[in-house]
Design a protein around this motif. Structure first.
Motif, PDB file in Angstrom:
ATOM      1  N   SER A 351       0.846  -1.200   0.000  1.00  0.00           N
ATOM      2  CA  SER A 351       0.000   0.000   0.000  1.00  0.00           C
ATOM      3  C   SER A 351       0.878   1.245   0.000  1.00  0.00           C
ATOM      4  N   GLU A 352       0.252   2.388  -0.325  1.00  0.00           N
ATOM      5  CA  GLU A 352       0.973   3.662  -0.325  1.00  0.00           C
ATOM      6  C   GLU A 352       1.440   4.005   1.080  1.00  0.00           C
ATOM      7  N   GLN A 353       0.609   3.730   2.087  1.00  0.00           N
ATOM      8  CA  GLN A 353       0.968   4.033   3.464  1.00  0.00           C
ATOM      9  C   GLN A 353       2.227   3.284   3.885  1.00  0.00           C
ATOM     10  N   GLU A 354       2.322   2.009   3.508  1.00  0.00           N
ATOM     11  CA  GLU A 354       3.505   1.219   3.828  1.00  0.00           C
ATOM     12  C   GLU A 354       4.709   1.703   3.030  1.00  0.00           C
ATOM     13  N   PHE A 355       4.488   2.077   1.772  1.00  0.00           N
ATOM     14  CA  PHE A 355       5.579   2.540   0.897  1.00  0.00           C
ATOM     15  C   PHE A 355       6.219   3.814   1.437  1.00  0.00           C
ATOM     16  N   LEU A 356       5.383   4.712   1.964  1.00  0.00           N
ATOM     17  CA  LEU A 356       5.887   6.002   2.415  1.00  0.00           C
ATOM     18  C   LEU A 356       6.715   5.917   3.695  1.00  0.00           C
ATOM     19  N   THR A 357       6.746   4.745   4.353  1.00  0.00           N
ATOM     20  CA  THR A 357       7.582   4.606   5.555  1.00  0.00           C
ATOM     21  C   THR A 357       9.050   4.407   5.209  1.00  0.00           C
ATOM     22  N   TRP A 358       9.347   4.177   3.913  1.00  0.00           N
ATOM     23  CA  TRP A 358      10.731   3.931   3.500  1.00  0.00           C
ATOM     24  C   TRP A 358      11.272   5.154   2.754  1.00  0.00           C
ATOM     25  N   LYS A 359      12.490   5.560   3.085  1.00  0.00           N
ATOM     26  CA  LYS A 359      13.128   6.708   2.444  1.00  0.00           C
ATOM     27  C   LYS A 359      14.537   6.327   1.999  1.00  0.00           C
ATOM     28  N   LYS A 360      14.970   6.919   0.905  1.00  0.00           N
ATOM     29  CA  LYS A 360      16.319   6.671   0.398  1.00  0.00           C
ATOM     30  C   LYS A 360      17.344   7.090   1.436  1.00  0.00           C
ATOM     31  N   GLY A 361      18.363   6.212   1.673  1.00  0.00           N
ATOM     32  CA  GLY A 361      19.402   6.473   2.644  1.00  0.00           C
ATOM     33  C   GLY A 361      19.062   5.989   4.042  1.00  0.00           C
ATOM     34  N   GLN A 362      17.843   5.505   4.246  1.00  0.00           N
ATOM     35  CA  GLN A 362      17.417   5.044   5.570  1.00  0.00           C
ATOM     36  C   GLN A 362      18.136   3.757   5.949  1.00  0.00           C
ATOM     37  N   GLY A 363      18.587   3.644   7.217  1.00  0.00           N
ATOM     38  CA  GLY A 363      19.237   2.428   7.691  1.00  0.00           C
ATOM     39  C   GLY A 363      18.210   1.343   8.011  1.00  0.00           C
ATOM     40  N   VAL A 364      18.576   0.088   7.742  1.00  0.00           N
ATOM     41  CA  VAL A 364      17.667  -1.036   7.996  1.00  0.00           C
ATOM     42  C   VAL A 364      18.451  -2.192   8.617  1.00  0.00           C
ATOM     43  N   SER A 365      17.710  -3.116   9.250  1.00  0.00           N
ATOM     44  CA  SER A 365      18.269  -4.373   9.754  1.00  0.00           C
ATOM     45  C   SER A 365      17.601  -5.515   9.015  1.00  0.00           C
ATOM     46  N   LEU A 366      18.414  -6.461   8.522  1.00  0.00           N
ATOM     47  CA  LEU A 366      17.892  -7.585   7.757  1.00  0.00           C
ATOM     48  C   LEU A 366      18.173  -8.891   8.486  1.00  0.00           C
ATOM     49  N   THR A 367      17.199  -9.797   8.479  1.00  0.00           N
ATOM     50  CA  THR A 367      17.365 -11.159   8.985  1.00  0.00           C
ATOM     51  C   THR A 367      17.479 -12.078   7.780  1.00  0.00           C
ATOM     52  N   VAL A 368      18.654 -12.730   7.629  1.00  0.00           N
ATOM     53  CA  VAL A 368      18.957 -13.507   6.424  1.00  0.00           C
ATOM     54  C   VAL A 368      19.362 -14.923   6.829  1.00  0.00           C
ATOM     55  N   THR A 369      18.840 -15.934   6.123  1.00  0.00           N
ATOM     56  CA  THR A 369      19.213 -17.323   6.391  1.00  0.00           C
ATOM     57  C   THR A 369      20.558 -17.643   5.763  1.00  0.00           C
ATOM     58  N   ASN A 370      21.110 -18.803   6.116  1.00  0.00           N
ATOM     59  CA  ASN A 370      22.382 -19.228   5.533  1.00  0.00           C
ATOM     60  C   ASN A 370      22.282 -19.455   4.036  1.00  0.00           C
ATOM     61  N   LEU A 371      21.068 -19.682   3.539  1.00  0.00           N
ATOM     62  CA  LEU A 371      20.870 -19.854   2.097  1.00  0.00           C
ATOM     63  C   LEU A 371      20.666 -18.537   1.379  1.00  0.00           C
ATOM     64  N   GLY A 372      20.733 -17.424   2.119  1.00  0.00           N
ATOM     65  CA  GLY A 372      20.610 -16.126   1.490  1.00  0.00           C
ATOM     66  C   GLY A 372      19.197 -15.611   1.378  1.00  0.00           C
ATOM     67  N   LYS A 373      18.215 -16.261   2.000  1.00  0.00           N
ATOM     68  CA  LYS A 373      16.825 -15.810   1.924  1.00  0.00           C
ATOM     69  C   LYS A 373      16.600 -14.724   2.977  1.00  0.00           C
ATOM     70  N   VAL A 374      16.103 -13.579   2.533  1.00  0.00           N
ATOM     71  CA  VAL A 374      15.804 -12.479   3.453  1.00  0.00           C
ATOM     72  C   VAL A 374      14.430 -12.732   4.067  1.00  0.00           C
ATOM     73  N   GLU A 375      14.397 -12.923   5.367  1.00  0.00           N
ATOM     74  CA  GLU A 375      13.138 -13.230   6.039  1.00  0.00           C
ATOM     75  C   GLU A 375      12.457 -12.004   6.609  1.00  0.00           C
ATOM     76  N   LYS A 376      13.230 -10.983   6.972  1.00  0.00           N
ATOM     77  CA  LYS A 376      12.621  -9.799   7.578  1.00  0.00           C
ATOM     78  C   LYS A 376      13.503  -8.601   7.347  1.00  0.00           C
ATOM     79  N   VAL A 377      12.870  -7.428   7.090  1.00  0.00           N
ATOM     80  CA  VAL A 377      13.589  -6.145   6.966  1.00  0.00           C
ATOM     81  C   VAL A 377      12.833  -5.133   7.825  1.00  0.00           C
ATOM     82  N   VAL A 378      13.551  -4.520   8.764  1.00  0.00           N
ATOM     83  CA  VAL A 378      12.919  -3.509   9.632  1.00  0.00           C
ATOM     84  C   VAL A 378      13.787  -2.263   9.639  1.00  0.00           C
ATOM     85  N   PRO A 379      13.160  -1.086   9.777  1.00  0.00           N
ATOM     86  CA  PRO A 379      13.947   0.162   9.837  1.00  0.00           C
ATOM     87  C   PRO A 379      14.780   0.196  11.100  1.00  0.00           C
ATOM     88  N   ARG A 380      15.916   0.913  11.042  1.00  0.00           N
ATOM     89  CA  ARG A 380      16.762   1.116  12.223  1.00  0.00           C
ATOM     90  C   ARG A 380      16.582   2.539  12.753  1.00  0.00           C
TER      91      ARG A 380
END
Length: 380
Positions: A351-380
């Motif tokens: 949705s647009e509301q979810e899209f607008l929470t992300w900005k260029k240059g924003q720091g994020v934390s990613l949870t990644v499996t050993n196979l390289g699958k990204v399971e979660k991305v949250v803002p920092r």
């Protein structure tokens, strides 16, 4: 036939002088004079083996009156003072003359298991050969290795990253309720007038001018195609004479009462079970398929807008009273992080509301499996 009863005498072993096979009628060892006691192996009687099929004792039954009288005397009891075994009907200890008291322990009579109830003795297992060990090793490696791989693959790690860019695309489609020709099955078509939309809503497609009907295959069905006699070989249990079956009860005094009787014997018999069954065949099913006039929404025009790193906007597209506007939108957020090299992950906000929470240059934390699958991305 009538029941047949026998009394079987057991034997015990003296733990003082190691005399074996002492008849149960002796409450003291005839060799050393030691009384049979409740503790240890002296409290256990050996009644010999039984026939595996009938359960009948392999020992001869006792017939002398003294032994029969002792068997009928009741359960043995053990003196609370000296521990010696005594006849069930004796009020005093034969060894020390002490009276029988309430704390004198008694043997307990019980039903002895038949051969069918006894747990079968497992045959000694053959040692595994080299091929068997190799197969087991491969199976273990396969299963254990698969479990280890699943555990490793599901393990996750946390990585820091940043938003490298966002993108959006929006479309406005103008649709018009337009006449079309369709085909349908005659029994599903009910003639109804169409209703035109007002301000792009409230329409009804309708069914009109049903025509050009022709027979077409609609499916298949199973229909009876005669009968046939089908015979199957089955087995059943049938009476085939009688066989002797015996049961034994421990009297609690070194004797067992054995009761044998003839019971019906059952054998397996093969027979032919024949029945008349219906035979079926598959045949096509035909129905009338017709053409008819109706309405549906058809695209007339489309306008699109897209952008990166800015707020989404809708394109302008005018519509008349019989038209309707349909909107489509897609969003993406590109995230870059380090995991054995620079990697990129694309999020797709819904949705647009979810899209607008992300900005260029924003720091994020990613949870990644050993196979390289990204399971979660949250803002920092």
């Amino acid at each position: 036939m009538a029941k047949r009863t026998r009394i079987i005498e057991g034997t015990w072993n003296c733990t003082s002088c190691d005399t074996q096979g002492i008849p149960a009628r002796h409450k003291v060892c005839p060799h050393c004079g030691n009384p049979r006691e409740l503790t240890g192996k002296e409290s256990e009687f050996d009644f010999g083996g039984v026939d595996a099929k009938s359960g009948k004792s392999l020992r001869e039954g006792v017939t002398d009156s003294a032994a029969l009288e002792l068997a009928a005397a009741g359960e043995d009891w053990f003196c609370a003072y000296c521990g010696a075994a005594n006849r069930g009907d004796s009020p005093r200890c034969k060894q020390c003359s002490a009276e029988r008291t309430d704390d004198a322990k008694a043997s307990v009579g019980r039903e002895l298991p038949s051969p069918a109830q006894a747990r079968p003795v497992a045959a000694p297992k053959k040692p595994l050969g080299k091929k068997a060990w190799l197969a087991l090793g491969l199976l273990f490696s396969c299963c254990f290795g698969s479990a280890l791989f699943s555990l490793w693959a599901g393990s996750t790690h946390e990585f820091a990253g940043s938003v490298t860019g966002t993108a959006w695309k929006r479309s406005v489609v103008r649709e018009r309720f337009s006449p079309v020709v369709k085909t349908g099955w005659r029994d599903e078509l009910s003639t109804t007038p169409p209703r035109m939309p007002v301000n792009g809503a409230g329409e009804a497609a309708g069914v009109a001018n049903v025509r050009d009907c022709a027979s077409r295959q609609r499916g298949t069905r199973r229909v009876p195609d005669g009968t046939e006699r089908v015979c199957r070989t089955k087995t059943r249990k049938v009476a085939c004479g009688t066989e002797e079956k015996c049961r034994r009860r421990d009297q609690g005094n070194g004797f067992v009462e054995e009761v044998c009787e003839d019971v019906t014997k059952y054998c397996s018999e093969s027979y032919e079970d024949c029945q008349t069954e219906t035979r079926y065949r598959t045949e096509p099913v035909f129905a009338q398929q017709c053409r008819y006039d109706t309405y549906e929404w058809k695209e007339q025009d489309r306008r699109e807008l897209s952008g990166t790193d800015d707020r989404p906007r809708w394109p302008e597209l005018p519509a008349s009273g019989v038209d309707r506007l349909r909107r489509e939108e897609t969003y993406s957020v590109r995230v870059r992080y380090e995991d054995d090299g620079e990697k990129e992950h694309v999020l797709e906000p819904g949705s647009e509301q979810e899209f607008l929470t992300w900005k260029k240059g924003q720091g994020v934390s990613l949870t990644v499996t050993n196979l390289g699958k990204v399971e979660k991305v949250v803002p920092r």
